[in-house]
Design an enzyme around this catalytic site. Sequence first.
Site, PDB file in Angstrom:
ATOM      1  N   ILE A  92      -4.161   4.552   1.015  1.00 18.34           N
ATOM      2  CA  ILE A  92      -4.706   4.831   2.349  1.00 18.34           C
ATOM      3  C   ILE A  92      -5.907   5.783   2.263  1.00 18.34           C
ATOM      4  O   ILE A  92      -6.900   5.620   2.968  1.00 18.34           O
ATOM      5  CB  ILE A  92      -3.605   5.453   3.246  1.00 18.34           C
ATOM      6  CG1 ILE A  92      -2.432   4.487   3.389  1.00 18.34           C
ATOM      7  CG2 ILE A  92      -4.162   5.823   4.616  1.00 18.34           C
ATOM      8  CD1 ILE A  92      -1.135   5.145   3.810  1.00 18.34           C
ATOM      9  N   TYR A 146       0.847  -1.196   0.000  1.00 17.40           N
ATOM     10  CA  TYR A 146       0.000   0.000   0.000  1.00 17.40           C
ATOM     11  C   TYR A 146       0.877   1.237   0.000  1.00 17.40           C
ATOM     12  O   TYR A 146       2.065   1.188   0.349  1.00 17.40           O
ATOM     13  CB  TYR A 146      -0.938   0.007   1.212  1.00 17.40           C
ATOM     14  CG  TYR A 146      -0.230   0.178   2.540  1.00 17.40           C
ATOM     15  CD1 TYR A 146       0.251  -0.920   3.244  1.00 17.40           C
ATOM     16  CD2 TYR A 146      -0.027   1.446   3.081  1.00 17.40           C
ATOM     17  CE1 TYR A 146       0.908  -0.763   4.453  1.00 17.40           C
ATOM     18  CE2 TYR A 146       0.622   1.615   4.299  1.00 17.40           C
ATOM     19  CZ  TYR A 146       1.091   0.515   4.979  1.00 17.40           C
ATOM     20  OH  TYR A 146       1.738   0.678   6.175  1.00 17.40           O
ATOM     21  N   CYS A 147       0.288   2.353  -0.412  1.00 16.67           N
ATOM     22  CA  CYS A 147       0.957   3.647  -0.332  1.00 16.67           C
ATOM     23  C   CYS A 147      -0.122   4.701  -0.122  1.00 16.67           C
ATOM     24  O   CYS A 147      -1.254   4.372   0.216  1.00 16.67           O
ATOM     25  CB  CYS A 147       1.800   3.908  -1.586  1.00 16.67           C
ATOM     26  SG  CYS A 147       0.841   3.941  -3.113  1.00 16.67           S
ATOM     27  N   THR A 148       0.196   5.965  -0.342  1.00 15.97           N
ATOM     28  CA  THR A 148      -0.755   7.035  -0.022  1.00 15.97           C
ATOM     29  C   THR A 148      -2.012   6.997  -0.889  1.00 15.97           C
ATOM     30  O   THR A 148      -3.125   6.980  -0.379  1.00 15.97           O
ATOM     31  CB  THR A 148      -0.069   8.414  -0.185  1.00 15.97           C
ATOM     32  OG1 THR A 148       1.192   8.353   0.474  1.00 15.97           O
ATOM     33  CG2 THR A 148      -0.925   9.508   0.405  1.00 15.97           C
TER      34      THR A 148
END
Length: 354
Positions: free
Chosen positions: A227, A198-200
């Site tokens: 996120i 996952y990332c932003t």
Amino acid sequence: MQLYNNLSNEERAVLIEQAGKDRLTISFYKYAKIGNPELLRNHLFINWNELDVLGRIYVAHEGINAQLSVPADNFEAFKKHLDSISFLENVRLNIAIEHDNYAFLKLKVKVRNKIVADGLNDDTFDVTNKGIHVNAEKFNELIEDPDTVLVDMRNHYESEIGHFKNAITPDVDTFRESLDLIEEDLREHKEDKKLVMYCTGGIRCEKASAYYKHKGFKNVYQLEGGIINYVRQIEAEGLENKFIGKNFVFDERRSERISDDVIANCHQCGEPADLHTNCANEACHLLFIQCDSCKEKMDNCCSTNCQEIIKLPYEEQKALRKGQGNSNHIFKKGRADHLPYKKDLRNIFETLKK
Ligand SMILES: [Zn+2]
Ligand SMILES: [Zn+2]
């Protein structure tokens, strides 16, 4: 025709205040083959400027990456314009949880070589051969699976203030470092483990997942929309939140609070804190975590040295900066040796591996 900003930040802030209208903070990205980025750049600037859209947008042959502030009243018109561009029709928009009318004060549309600085040579793999996209519900399930390795694809200063429970958070300054470190570490598990990342907002995972598939990983998953989108989904669908702390964002807001946990510490005194400060010394601008009492004691500075410099007359400060070159350490806080309480993430990485 005016294709560039002609207002200063201050002038723009006044206009936004006078308008008294809510603005939405939105981001989106899309990998696509763009033949003439310059042409698209101008087209976007003309149309979005008209809609009073502000933000930072990168256009490249590989696609587009946009962080925007859009007047709520113009959202429909903005969406309609996006849909009029064939490869952006129905593109997923990440709408921020907390809005700040002053998140962006200029419209900057830039042509770049890449939409994310990744340090990779694109010819070696196919970016569109990405991992399996999962929504929040499926992601929550996957990360409880004992065969899952959950990896945070962001940099150390981002994961320090917030991350998913049980995630590996590499101690890296760049995306490229992260890619290598994870590959090295999971070399033995390319086939038996599920690599979930996952990332932003999803853009880094989009590329990372394609990269890992290219490197032989068999089960690669990514959190769709990152996120930002996860939080919207858990709120809308009443799902359990597995993210602790704050989500670091790349605009004036710096972060959005997701859970009440404060997982980081003031880099100066060690007390629980998770608010980033930009050192007030123009020649330093170090980004680090500072609690309210240190902020006051240190005048928003990272060191007594910087504190002394900001007390000098402006002309003297300018003279001091001369000849120092571009010392942009802004995101190097993990490497700033004078901060006693910076977090050693590499140890966490070692423990999680076992
Ligand atoms: Zn402190
Ligand atoms: Zn400083």
